[in-house]
Design a protein around this motif. Sequence first.
Motif, short mmCIF file in Angstrom:
data_model
loop_
_atom_site.label_atom_id
_atom_site.label_comp_id
_atom_site.label_asym_id
_atom_site.label_seq_id
_atom_site.Cartn_x
_atom_site.Cartn_y
_atom_site.Cartn_z
N MET A 50 0.84 -1.19 0.00
CA MET A 50 0.00 0.00 0.00
C MET A 50 0.88 1.24 0.00
SD MET A 50 -3.39 -0.86 2.28
CE MET A 50 -2.67 -1.52 3.77
N ARG A 51 0.33 2.33 -0.51
CA ARG A 51 1.07 3.58 -0.64
C ARG A 51 0.60 4.56 0.41
NH1 ARG A 51 -0.03 5.96 -5.33
NH2 ARG A 51 2.04 6.65 -5.98
N TYR A 52 1.57 5.26 0.98
CA TYR A 52 1.27 6.14 2.11
C TYR A 52 1.96 7.49 1.98
CZ TYR A 52 -0.23 1.96 4.75
OH TYR A 52 -0.86 0.82 5.18
N GLU A 95 -2.15 5.90 10.75
CA GLU A 95 -1.41 4.69 11.10
C GLU A 95 -0.01 5.09 11.54
OE1 GLU A 95 -1.84 1.47 8.16
OE2 GLU A 95 -3.32 2.72 7.12
N LEU A 142 1.66 7.54 9.12
CA LEU A 142 1.21 7.14 7.79
C LEU A 142 -0.23 7.56 7.55
CD1 LEU A 142 2.26 3.37 8.10
CD2 LEU A 142 3.66 5.16 7.09
N MET A 166 -2.73 6.41 4.33
CA MET A 166 -2.78 5.66 3.08
C MET A 166 -3.45 6.49 1.98
SD MET A 166 -4.58 3.57 0.83
CE MET A 166 -5.97 2.64 1.48
N THR A 226 5.72 3.41 -0.97
CA THR A 226 5.00 2.15 -0.87
C THR A 226 5.54 1.35 0.31
OG1 THR A 226 4.59 2.05 -3.25
CG2 THR A 226 4.46 -0.03 -2.04
#
Length: 215
Positions: free
Chosen positions: A28-30, A77, A102, A104, A146
């Motif tokens: 996942m991208r953050y 996150e 983070l 997302m 990522t």
Amino acid sequence: MTKIDFKKTIDAYRAPRGRFERLEVPAMRYLMLDGHGDPNTSPLYAASLAALYPTGYAVKFASKEELGRDYVVPPLEGLWWADSMDSFTTARDKSAWKWTLLLMVPEWIDHDLVNAAAARARTRAAAKRGMVQAALERMGEIRLETLTEGDCVQTLHVGPYDDEAATLARLHHEFIPDQGLRMTGRHHEVYLSDPRRVPPERLRTILRQPVTHQH
């Protein structure tokens, strides 16, 4: 226009209470910001939160207006680590903690959109009275990356953050080794509740640990 809520579409945003669950977490991208120190008292942590949220919402609105794709901004996150992980389970020495905050963003968001939205967010923030200079500086340090965690174990913790230690001790020292696994990567928390609106005893937090097989 459909608004996507990733808490409902991505399994990694759901976890059982009272037991540990193993799952494969997709890449996942953050939006990311690094720091260190006690999250309750660190000015750097407060400035990072003040920087991350406006940027995250600027990206969301840009996605809606420019791409016609809307989504609910996912929960905050954090990745947490220290030179000794015992600072999370026994000593709880928060001054020794290091972290990456983070938020997302969907896979259709690219660096150009993030950079443009972040610049607009900084301009708006700079015009606000009372905006802390440290937060403005932190906005300029946000990056898009990522995170690939893969094989993980997670559970849902309900209650104050300071009550996580016993659950983490069971996870680190009992469940993971008993399954023939070892920890890899960084302790990951997903904050499903807003501590400004939810009393400590009702806070819902996913506790996640990437793992791999022992060799």
